[in-house]
Write an enzyme that holds these catalytic residues in place. Structure first.
Site, PDB file in Angstrom:
ATOM      1  N   GLU A   1       0.872  -1.166   0.000  1.00  0.00           N
ATOM      2  CA  GLU A   1       0.000   0.000   0.000  1.00  0.00           C
ATOM      3  C   GLU A   1       0.910   1.218   0.000  1.00  0.00           C
ATOM      4  OE1 GLU A   1      -3.348   2.565   2.439  1.00  0.00           O
ATOM      5  OE2 GLU A   1      -2.304   0.942   3.462  1.00  0.00           O
TER       6      GLU A   1
ATOM      7  N   ASP B   1       5.198   4.596   3.538  1.00  0.00           N
ATOM      8  CA  ASP B   1       4.955   6.031   3.696  1.00  0.00           C
ATOM      9  C   ASP B   1       6.211   6.667   4.260  1.00  0.00           C
ATOM     10  OD1 ASP B   1       3.729   8.669   4.484  1.00  0.00           O
ATOM     11  OD2 ASP B   1       1.878   7.603   4.001  1.00  0.00           O
TER      12      ASP B   1
ATOM     13  N   ASP C   1      -2.114  12.416  -2.850  1.00  0.00           N
ATOM     14  CA  ASP C   1      -2.257  13.818  -3.234  1.00  0.00           C
ATOM     15  C   ASP C   1      -2.360  13.867  -4.761  1.00  0.00           C
ATOM     16  OD1 ASP C   1      -1.872  16.516  -3.921  1.00  0.00           O
ATOM     17  OD2 ASP C   1      -0.537  16.868  -2.236  1.00  0.00           O
TER      18      ASP C   1
ATOM     19  N   LYS D   1      -1.627  20.893  -9.789  1.00  0.00           N
ATOM     20  CA  LYS D   1      -0.866  21.873 -10.558  1.00  0.00           C
ATOM     21  C   LYS D   1       0.023  21.180 -11.596  1.00  0.00           C
ATOM     22  CE  LYS D   1      -0.764  25.498  -7.025  1.00  0.00           C
ATOM     23  NZ  LYS D   1       0.105  26.354  -6.180  1.00  0.00           N
TER      24      LYS D   1
ATOM     25  N   ASP E   1     -10.549  10.178  -4.127  1.00  0.00           N
ATOM     26  CA  ASP E   1     -11.719  11.061  -4.169  1.00  0.00           C
ATOM     27  C   ASP E   1     -11.554  12.107  -5.270  1.00  0.00           C
ATOM     28  OD1 ASP E   1      -9.584  12.250  -2.573  1.00  0.00           O
ATOM     29  OD2 ASP E   1     -10.983  13.906  -2.276  1.00  0.00           O
TER      30      ASP E   1
END
Length: 224
Positions: free
Chosen positions: A50, A75, A124, A128, A160
């Site tokens: 993950e 992470d 994220d 941009k 999302d």
């Protein structure tokens, strides 16, 4: 840095399921590369990553649901995945580990074909244009994944962000990847079916927040 973060960083050093290699160790040949099954999991079960695991609740939830698979949450923020690592130790979940590193270095920690599957959960979207290369489904990242995931292995994206969903779908189609499932609202369509078991039942912390605010959750699954 707050006292809680310092405490979590220190406790991570004592948790047997947490790996925190330095950049130098990664670049010089990480000792666990190619040896995750033999040296940590002690089995030959599939390895599922993950990426951007946050607090680690998805990795832990999947480890509970699939005891015949090995899970590694990745992470850079160790104070976050401390929650999942701590829970896994307390509940004696031997099939889940956590790796603290930048995703850009992921192919330095696994051998070719060592990984069976990857989940990318709520990254994220880097909307941009100048941040495009940091999107976790940018072609450069896909190449890194191809270096470690066995041929035909799945990559899943839950987000999302309709922007990231659409961007990723376009990249995959342009590069000729085999997209097996693409859905724009996995909770809003009861008729939506997929064999990605527990797609709805296991949620990340951010997924819960986004769903509570009425945001739709999208899903992609493709073969590498």
């Amino acid at each position: 840095m707050g006292k809680n973060k310092i405490r979590r960083f220190e406790e991570n050093k004592t948790l047997v399921n947490v790996f925190q290699p330095t950049r130098e160790e990664a670049l010089s040949g990480y000792e666990m590369k190619g040896k995750w099954r033999t040296n940590f999991f002690k089995n030959d079960n599939p390895i599922v990553l993950e990426l951007g695991c946050g607090k680690g609740e998805y990795s832990v939830g999947m480890a509970k649901a699939f005891p015949d698979k090995n899970f590694i949450g990745v992470d850079i923020k160790g104070a976050r995945f401390w929650f999942g690592a701590k829970e896994a130790v307390e509940k004696n979940l031997a099939n889940v580990a956590f790796l603290r590193t930048q995703i850009e270095l992921i192919d330095l920690f696994f051998e070719k074909d060592e990984v069976d599957e990857i989940w990318i959960t709520f990254p994220d979207p880097q909307i941009k244009f100048k941040r495009a290369k940091h999107r976790m489904t940018h072609p450069d990242f896909l190449e890194r994944y191809k270096n470690i995931v066995k041929k035909g292995g799945y990559i899943h994206l839950k987000t999302d962000s309709e922007f990231l969903h659409g961007y990723t779908l376009g990249i995959l189609q342009a590069l000729g990847y085999d997209v097996e499932v693409s859905h724009h609202d996995i909770y809003g369509a009861p008729e939506f079916e997929t064999d990605a078991v527990h797609l709805r039942e296991i949620k990340t912390y951010y997924e819960g927040l986004f769903s509570a605010k009425g945001k739709t959750i999208t899903y992609l699954r493709f073969k590498i």
